[in-house]
Design a protein around this motif. Structure first.
Motif, short mmCIF file in Angstrom:
data_model
loop_
_atom_site.label_atom_id
_atom_site.label_comp_id
_atom_site.label_asym_id
_atom_site.label_seq_id
_atom_site.Cartn_x
_atom_site.Cartn_y
_atom_site.Cartn_z
N CYS A 57 -1.97 -1.57 9.04
CA CYS A 57 -3.14 -1.78 8.18
C CYS A 57 -2.76 -1.31 6.78
N TRP A 58 -2.86 -2.22 5.81
CA TRP A 58 -2.55 -1.89 4.42
C TRP A 58 -3.85 -1.60 3.68
N VAL A 59 -3.90 -0.43 3.06
CA VAL A 59 -5.10 0.00 2.35
C VAL A 59 -4.79 0.11 0.86
N PRO A 60 -5.44 -0.68 0.01
CA PRO A 60 -5.18 -0.62 -1.43
C PRO A 60 -5.91 0.54 -2.10
N ASP A 61 -5.43 1.74 -1.84
CA ASP A 61 -6.01 2.95 -2.42
C ASP A 61 -4.96 4.05 -2.29
N PHE A 62 -5.24 5.22 -2.88
CA PHE A 62 -4.37 6.37 -2.72
C PHE A 62 -4.71 7.12 -1.44
N GLU A 63 -3.67 7.66 -0.81
CA GLU A 63 -3.90 8.41 0.42
C GLU A 63 -4.57 9.75 0.13
N GLN A 64 -4.15 10.39 -0.96
CA GLN A 64 -4.67 11.70 -1.32
C GLN A 64 -5.71 11.57 -2.45
N LEU A 90 -9.61 8.03 7.00
CA LEU A 90 -10.00 8.49 8.32
C LEU A 90 -9.34 9.83 8.60
N GLU A 91 -10.01 10.67 9.35
CA GLU A 91 -9.44 11.98 9.69
C GLU A 91 -8.31 11.86 10.72
N ASN A 92 -8.54 11.09 11.77
CA ASN A 92 -7.54 10.96 12.83
C ASN A 92 -7.39 9.49 13.23
N PRO A 93 -6.72 8.69 12.40
CA PRO A 93 -6.56 7.27 12.73
C PRO A 93 -5.66 7.07 13.93
N ASN A 94 -5.98 6.07 14.74
CA ASN A 94 -5.14 5.77 15.91
C ASN A 94 -4.41 4.44 15.74
N PHE A 95 -4.16 4.09 14.49
CA PHE A 95 -3.35 2.91 14.17
C PHE A 95 -2.56 3.22 12.90
N LYS A 96 -1.54 2.41 12.63
CA LYS A 96 -0.63 2.67 11.52
C LYS A 96 -1.23 2.22 10.19
N ILE A 97 -1.34 3.15 9.25
CA ILE A 97 -1.92 2.86 7.94
C ILE A 97 -0.85 3.06 6.86
N LYS A 98 -0.79 2.12 5.94
CA LYS A 98 0.05 2.28 4.75
C LYS A 98 -0.85 2.17 3.51
N TYR A 99 -0.82 3.18 2.67
CA TYR A 99 -1.61 3.17 1.44
C TYR A 99 -0.76 2.57 0.32
N LEU A 100 -1.31 1.55 -0.33
CA LEU A 100 -0.57 0.82 -1.35
C LEU A 100 -0.82 1.35 -2.76
N GLY A 101 -1.88 2.15 -2.92
CA GLY A 101 -2.36 2.43 -4.26
C GLY A 101 -3.16 1.22 -4.73
N PRO A 102 -3.92 1.32 -5.80
CA PRO A 102 -4.71 0.18 -6.29
C PRO A 102 -3.80 -0.99 -6.65
N ILE A 103 -4.17 -2.19 -6.24
CA ILE A 103 -3.41 -3.39 -6.60
C ILE A 103 -4.31 -4.32 -7.41
N SER A 104 -3.72 -4.94 -8.40
CA SER A 104 -4.51 -5.80 -9.29
C SER A 104 -3.63 -6.88 -9.88
N ARG A 105 -4.22 -8.02 -10.13
CA ARG A 105 -3.51 -9.11 -10.81
C ARG A 105 -3.52 -8.91 -12.33
N MET A 106 -4.27 -7.90 -12.81
CA MET A 106 -4.47 -7.70 -14.23
C MET A 106 -3.41 -6.78 -14.84
N HIS A 107 -3.22 -6.92 -16.17
CA HIS A 107 -2.33 -6.05 -16.93
C HIS A 107 -3.00 -5.67 -18.24
N LYS A 108 -2.89 -4.41 -18.60
CA LYS A 108 -3.47 -3.93 -19.84
C LYS A 108 -2.64 -4.40 -21.03
N LYS A 109 -3.32 -4.91 -22.06
CA LYS A 109 -2.65 -5.38 -23.27
C LYS A 109 -3.32 -4.77 -24.49
N THR A 110 -2.53 -4.59 -25.52
CA THR A 110 -3.08 -4.13 -26.79
C THR A 110 -3.48 -5.36 -27.59
#
Length: 355
Positions: free
Chosen positions: A158-165, A176-196
């Protein structure tokens, strides 16, 4: 980990519930291409239309619709969803059968399902993407969360687009406190990019989500904006065959925008008025924008996220029925969303499909 040079085909299937599931799959699809994978897109409705416009040269397949609709009144949200459950279950069974056929027909090597419950297989690696490990449904949150976790457990990861901590964006939703499946935290993902870039609009309004609530908010905001003193760009969030543009006084209306055009408009806008959908929040974090949220009535997830970010003094919000254009003045007292740096190793992430 077994790695070889085979060009693997990956089915990417986002849920058609608003456009957020589809738009957050865009950077994943691009990353698959960059790492020598062949993506195939599968969805329905507006989400499929949007992805076909973004990736006109990628094979696109149509899945059955879940027929998700919102109630006109927030108190009827769960009842409306419950009434829709037979249609959802029927669609899930149909997509399971379709996916089984597609695996053989298109030589699919892996699956990425963004909240599509029937897009999985025991024959090839299947990954579930969600920020909702807990599903907020009011007094039935415990039950809905357990049912959802039971579905997630069927996938290899399970891929989660957020920070684990902490600090994180989705709080109790994505942890979740005690997940019973494999989780990978991706950090926030976005198609956007900051521009000046120079600020062109004082306010950007962007709508999304199923009817009738999208349309109800659009009607309300068009009335409220008559009292707004400033330049506005208004994106209705309706994906149609052709883009339409209409200028009325100091407001420019679009039915939809492509990712590139939307990114430019975000960067050119001082303030964003929108739903508190999670994908939108990730986009705003990447762009470091100040915003004001109007969560969808009855949608507990959006209400939870709006309340969380308000309590953290990041983004103010108002209930849809209470919102007044003068509420935007509150934004100045909030910090706004700041970029949270994360580095995602796509090659390592995609190694699940190399086994």
């Amino acid at each position: 980990m077994i790695v070889d040079n085979k060009c693997r085909t990956i089915l990417v299937a986002p849920l058609n519930w608003g456009l957020g599931h589809a738009t957050r799959c865009i950077p994943i699809i691009k990353a698959l291409q960059d790492h020598n994978y062949i993506p195939i897109i599968a969805s329905d409705g507006a989400s499929l239309d949007l992805l076909k416009k973004e990736f006109p040269y990628i094979k696109a397949l149509e899945l059955p619709s879940y027929h998700i609709e919102y109630a006109k009144k927030a108190k009827n949200f769960k009842w409306k969803l419950l009434k829709s459950s037979p249609k959802i279950i029927d669609a899930v069974w149909k997509e399971k059968k379709l996916v089984k056929k597609w695996i053989e027909k298109y030589a699919i090597d892996g699956i990425l399902s963004d909240n599509r419950l029937g897009v999985l297989s025991n024959e090839i690696p299947s990954v579930f993407i969600t920020h909702q490990l807990n599903v907020m449904t009011g007094n039935s949150t415990w039950l809905s969360s357990k049912l959802h976790q039971r579905i997630i457990k069927k996938y290899v990861e399970c891929w989660v687009p957020d920070f684990e901590q902490k600090p994180n964006l989705a709080g109790e939703l994505s942890h979740l406190e005690n997940p019973n499946f494999k989780i990978k935290y991706l950090g926030p993902i976005s198609r956007m990019h900051k521009k000046t870039t120079a600020i062109k609009y004082d306010l950007m309004v962007i709508l999304s989500g199923p009817e009738p609530q999208r349309g109800l908010l659009e009607e309300k905001l068009k009335i409220e904006l008559q009292e707004y003193k400033g330049k506005v760009v208004f994106i209705s969030g309706i994906v149609e065959k052709e883009q339409s543009k209409q200028v009325m006084d100091t407001t420019t209306y679009y039915n939809y925008m492509s990712s590139r055009q939307l990114e430019q408009t975000f960067n050119e806008s001082e303030l964003v008025l929108c739903r508190s959908g999670y994908t939108t929040i990730m986009d705003l974090v990447k762009l470091e924008k100040k915003a004001f949220f109007i969560p969808t009535p009855g949608q507990y997830e959006q209400i939870y996220l709006a309340e969380k970010l308000d309590k953290e003094n990041l983004v103010p919000y108002a209930k849809q029925e209470d919102f007044k254009i003068s509420d935007l003045q509150k934004v100045g007292r909030y910090q706004g969303l700041k970029s949270l740096k994360s580095k995602l190793d796509w090659q390592e992430l995609f190694s699940v499909f190399q086994t």
